[in-house]
Design a protein around this motif. Structure first.
Motif, PDB file in Angstrom:
ATOM      1  N   GLN A   1     -20.461  -2.205   0.355  1.00 44.33           N
ATOM      2  CA  GLN A   1     -20.146  -2.394   1.772  1.00 44.33           C
ATOM      3  C   GLN A   1     -20.508  -1.171   2.613  1.00 44.33           C
ATOM      4  OE1 GLN A   1     -18.974  -5.346   2.927  1.00 44.33           O
ATOM      5  NE2 GLN A   1     -19.174  -6.084   0.813  1.00 44.33           N
ATOM      6  N   ASP A   2     -20.451   0.005   1.976  1.00 47.36           N
ATOM      7  CA  ASP A   2     -20.712   1.254   2.702  1.00 47.36           C
ATOM      8  C   ASP A   2     -21.445   2.207   1.765  1.00 47.36           C
ATOM      9  OD1 ASP A   2     -20.729   3.569   4.159  1.00 47.36           O
ATOM     10  OD2 ASP A   2     -18.554   3.856   4.191  1.00 47.36           O
TER      11      ASP A   2
ATOM     12  N   ASN B   1     -20.381   5.972   1.561  1.00 49.07           N
ATOM     13  CA  ASN B   1     -18.965   6.327   1.446  1.00 49.07           C
ATOM     14  C   ASN B   1     -18.822   7.545   0.524  1.00 49.07           C
ATOM     15  OD1 ASN B   1     -16.106   6.158   0.215  1.00 49.07           O
ATOM     16  ND2 ASN B   1     -16.034   4.740   1.946  1.00 49.07           N
TER      17      ASN B   1
ATOM     18  N   MET C   1     -11.210  -1.816   1.045  1.00 50.56           N
ATOM     19  CA  MET C   1     -11.974  -0.662   0.581  1.00 50.56           C
ATOM     20  C   MET C   1     -11.056   0.488   0.186  1.00 50.56           C
ATOM     21  SD  MET C   1     -15.248  -0.840   3.175  1.00 50.56           S
ATOM     22  CE  MET C   1     -16.060   0.603   2.530  1.00 50.56           C
ATOM     23  N   THR C   2      -9.986   0.682   0.953  1.00 53.27           N
ATOM     24  CA  THR C   2      -9.018   1.725   0.585  1.00 53.27           C
ATOM     25  C   THR C   2      -8.357   1.404  -0.749  1.00 53.27           C
ATOM     26  OG1 THR C   2      -8.573   2.234   2.903  1.00 53.27           O
ATOM     27  CG2 THR C   2      -6.928   2.938   1.310  1.00 53.27           C
TER      28      THR C   2
ATOM     29  N   LYS D   1     -12.314  -5.967  10.553  1.00 49.34           N
ATOM     30  CA  LYS D   1     -12.400  -4.542  10.217  1.00 49.34           C
ATOM     31  C   LYS D   1     -11.110  -4.059   9.556  1.00 49.34           C
ATOM     32  CE  LYS D   1     -13.616  -0.041  12.179  1.00 49.34           C
ATOM     33  NZ  LYS D   1     -12.541   0.686  11.483  1.00 49.34           N
ATOM     34  N   LYS D   2      -9.977  -4.549  10.039  1.00 49.47           N
ATOM     35  CA  LYS D   2      -8.692  -4.155   9.455  1.00 49.47           C
ATOM     36  C   LYS D   2      -8.600  -4.610   8.003  1.00 49.47           C
ATOM     37  CE  LYS D   2      -3.713  -4.366  10.413  1.00 49.47           C
ATOM     38  NZ  LYS D   2      -2.667  -4.906  11.329  1.00 49.47           N
TER      39      LYS D   2
ATOM     40  N   GLN E   1     -11.147  -5.280   5.939  1.00 52.68           N
ATOM     41  CA  GLN E   1     -12.096  -4.508   5.128  1.00 52.68           C
ATOM     42  C   GLN E   1     -11.584  -3.105   4.847  1.00 52.68           C
ATOM     43  OE1 GLN E   1     -14.921  -5.696   3.555  1.00 52.68           O
ATOM     44  NE2 GLN E   1     -13.894  -7.560   4.237  1.00 52.68           N
ATOM     45  N   ASP E   2     -10.925  -2.494   5.814  1.00 59.32           N
ATOM     46  CA  ASP E   2     -10.352  -1.156   5.602  1.00 59.32           C
ATOM     47  C   ASP E   2      -9.306  -1.187   4.495  1.00 59.32           C
ATOM     48  OD1 ASP E   2     -11.928  -0.016   7.516  1.00 59.32           O
ATOM     49  OD2 ASP E   2     -10.403  -0.003   9.101  1.00 59.32           O
ATOM     50  N   TYR E   3      -8.459  -2.207   4.524  1.00 59.12           N
ATOM     51  CA  TYR E   3      -7.429  -2.332   3.477  1.00 59.12           C
ATOM     52  C   TYR E   3      -8.079  -2.527   2.093  1.00 59.12           C
ATOM     53  CZ  TYR E   3      -3.083  -2.658   6.238  1.00 59.12           C
ATOM     54  OH  TYR E   3      -1.983  -2.391   7.023  1.00 59.12           O
TER      55      TYR E   3
ATOM     56  N   LYS F   1       0.837  -1.204   0.000  1.00 58.74           N
ATOM     57  CA  LYS F   1       0.000   0.000   0.000  1.00 58.74           C
ATOM     58  C   LYS F   1       0.872   1.254   0.000  1.00 58.74           C
ATOM     59  CE  LYS F   1      -3.317   2.563   2.831  1.00 58.74           C
ATOM     60  NZ  LYS F   1      -4.014   2.631   4.141  1.00 58.74           N
TER      61      LYS F   1
ATOM     62  N   VAL G   1     -17.042  -0.606  -3.173  1.00 60.09           N
ATOM     63  CA  VAL G   1     -17.027   0.089  -1.879  1.00 60.09           C
ATOM     64  C   VAL G   1     -18.455   0.382  -1.423  1.00 60.09           C
ATOM     65  CG1 VAL G   1     -16.283   2.174  -0.667  1.00 60.09           C
ATOM     66  CG2 VAL G   1     -14.756   1.092  -2.327  1.00 60.09           C
TER      67      VAL G   1
END
Length: 441
Positions: free
Chosen positions: A347-348, A351, A318-319, A311-312, A314-316, A273, A344
Motif C-alpha cells: 500500500q505504501d 513506508n 497499516m498500523t 483513509k482512517k 487504512q491507517d488502522y 488498539k 504495508v
C-alpha cells in the motif's frame, strides 16, 4: 472359553449370549450395546480421555467368525481422536474404558456399529460385530502448532458453540506445578486479555476449543505458562512447565465481524488498539498479537463511505500490520515479520518502518543481500536515519564474514580432494613398483 471360540459356535445368538455372560457392559446407559471381554490386562495408570489421540491395532469380525477388516494385515496401526465421533460409536465407548497395552474384545450391537445399513459387500444390515483391539498408546490433543498446549478432556461440554476472542468467560481454574496447587479460584475474563487476570496464555488460547460445561486438563510449556519470568506471587520459577484444570462454567460470545456495522468496528478498534499497545509496553507480545489481529480481521475488507473514512480504515490496518511486525520481531517469528511488512509496502512502497523492520527480519534470517536492499531503501526515504546506516554496515560485515567462511570451506574441500588424490597416486605407484620387482625376479 476364549472369545475366538465364541465365534466358532454354530448358533450365533448362543455365541452372543455366552459373550455377554463373560463380559462387562461398558455403555454409559447399560443397554448391553457394547460388551467388553479383557484378554490381556493393560498397564496400571490412567485411561484415555475425550479428545486424546489413540493408537491401536484392531481386527473386525462378524459373529460367524468371518474377518472383514484388520489393521495388522496393513502392517500399520490406526490413529484417531477418541470421543470425537470420528469412528464407530462402539469404538469411542470401548477405547475410553481401556488402559495402555490392554487387549480386549468388544461385542457391538448394530446401533453402536454399522446400523441398519451395514457396509456393502462386507457387513449385512443390522449385524452385531466383534472387534479385537490392542491399545498401543494415547496422548493428549495438541492445541498449538508447536505442541506447547496439550488438552485432555475430563468432562465433555454441551453444544457446539465456543468462546471467541473478545468473549466474556466464567471459569474455575486450578493450577499446579508438579504436585503443588498454586492457583484455585473462580474467575471471569475477556478471551485474549486473560493476562489482566493472571491467566496464563495457554489457558486463554484454549478457550476457543472449549464448550460450556467442559472440564479439561491443560499441560503448558513455559511459553504458554509464565515464561522465563515465572510468577513470583505463585512461587513459580522461570521456564517451568505447569498444568491447569479448567472448567468453563459459562460464556458470552463477542460479536463476529459480520454481525457489526462499520461504526461499531471503528469504535471497538480504538479500544483494542490501545489494549494492544499496553501489552507491547509491558513486553506481552503474544497478547498484543491477539489484539492487532482482531483489528485486521474487522477492517481489512472494509472501504468505508468517502475518502476520509477510507483513509482512517487504512491507517488502522497499516498500523496494526506494523505493530504485528514489531511483536513478531520480538518473538523471533521472522517470516511473520516479513509477511506483515509486505502488506504495508503493497500500500505504501516508501513506508520507513515497514522497510526497516523487514530489513531487520531478513538480516536475522541471514538474508544479507535482501536486508541490505531494504536498509538502502530506508535511506532513500529518510537519509538521516542513523539506525539504517548502522544496519547497512552490519549487513556488509556479515556478507564479508560469510564470503570468508565460504572461501575457507571450499579451500578445505579442495585440500581434502588434493590429499585424497595424492594418496591414490602414492598407492598406485607402490603397486606398480611391486609388480615390476615381481616381474624382474
Amino acid at each position: 472359553m476364549t472369545t475366538d471360540r465364541f465365534l466358532d459356535m454354530d448358533d450365533q445368538s448362543a455365541a452372543a449370549a455366552v459373550f455377554t455372560a463373560k463380559g462387562i457392559d461398558v455403555t454409559p446407559n447399560k443397554d448391553q450395546g457394547v460388551i467388553k471381554v479383557v484378554k490381556r490386562q493393560g498397564d496400571n495408570g490412567d485411561r484415555p480421555m475425550i479428545g486424546d489421540k489413540v493408537t491401536l491395532h484392531y481386527t473386525g469380525k462378524l459373529l460367524s467368525g468371518k474377518k472383514f477388516d484388520c489393521s495388522r494385515q496393513r502392517k500399520e496401526p490406526f490413529c484417531f481422536n477418541v470421543g470425537k465421533g470420528q469412528v464407530l460409536k462402539a469404538w469411542d465407548i470401548g477405547v475410553l474404558s481401556m488402559r495402555r497395552g490392554e487387549v480386549c474384545t468388544l461385542l457391538c450391537k448394530p446401533e453402536y456399529a454399522y446400523g441398519s445399513a451395514g457396509n456393502p459387500d462386507k457387513i449385512p444390515p443390522n449385524s452385531s460385530v466383534v472387534f479385537e483391539m490392542e491399545l498401543l498408546n494415547f496422548e493428549g490433543e495438541v492445541l498449538s502448532e508447536d505442541g506447547g498446549i496439550i488438552r485432555r478432556i475430563k468432562v465433555k461440554g454441551d453444544g457446539y458453540s465456543n468462546p471467541n476472542d473478545g468473549a466474556n468467560v466464567d471459569v474455575h481454574v486450578e493450577g499446579r506445578c508438579g504436585d503443588r496447587l498454586f492457583d484455585c479460584r473462580d474467575v471471569s475474563f475477556t478471551v485474549g486479555q486473560g493476562e489482566d487476570k493472571g491467566i496464563p496464555l495457554g489457558v486463554d488460547r484454549a478457550m476457543d476449543k472449549m464448550q460450556k460445561g467442559e472440564c479439561c486438563l491443560l499441560q503448558l510449556k513455559p511459553k504458554y505458562g509464565f515464561g522465563n519470568e515465572g510468577k513470583p506471587e505463585f512461587k513459580i520459577g522461570p521456564d517451568k512447565e505447569i498444568a491447569y484444570e479448567v472448567t468453563l462454567k459459562d460464556f458470552t460470545r463477542a460479536k463476529e465481524s459480520w454481525e457489526m456495522d462499520l461504526s461499531e468496528k471503528l469504535e471497538l478498534t480504538a479500544a483494542v488498539k490501545s489494549k494492544g499497545n499496553q501489552y507491547v509496553k509491558a513486553g506481552r507480545y503474544h497478547q498484543a498479537v491477539i489484539q492487532y489481529q482482531r483489528i485486521i480481521s474487522w477492517l481489512e475488507l472494509e472501504c468505508g463511505s468517502g475518502m476520509e473514512q477510507y483513509k482512517k480504515i487504512q491507517d488502522y490496518v497499516m498500523t496494526a500490520h506494523l505493530n504485528l511486525a514489531l511483536c513478531f520481531l520480538r518473538l523471533k517469528e521472522f517470516s511473520q515479520v516479513v509477511d506483515n511488512c509486505n502488506k504495508v509496502i503493497e500500500q505504501d512502497a516508501s513506508n520507513e518502518k515497514a522497510l526497516y523492520r523487514r530489513g531487520e527480519a531478513r538480516l536475522l534470517r541471514n538474508e544479507y543481500n535482501l536486508a541490505l536492499l531494504d536498509f538502502q531503501r530506508v535511506l532513500e526515504v529518510n537519509p538521516s536515519n542513523r539506525a539504517a546506516r548502522g544496519q547497512i554496515s552490519k549487513c556488509q560485515n556479515k556478507m564479508k564474514e560469510h564470503q570468508a567462511q565460504e572461501k575457507m570451506i571450499y579451500a578445505n574441500m579442495f585440500q581434502k580432494f588434493a590429499e585424497r588424490d595424492s594418496k591414490k597416486q602414492k598407492k598406485k605407484k607402490k603397486v606398480m613398483i611391486s609388480l615390476l620387482n615381481h616381474a624382474s625376479s
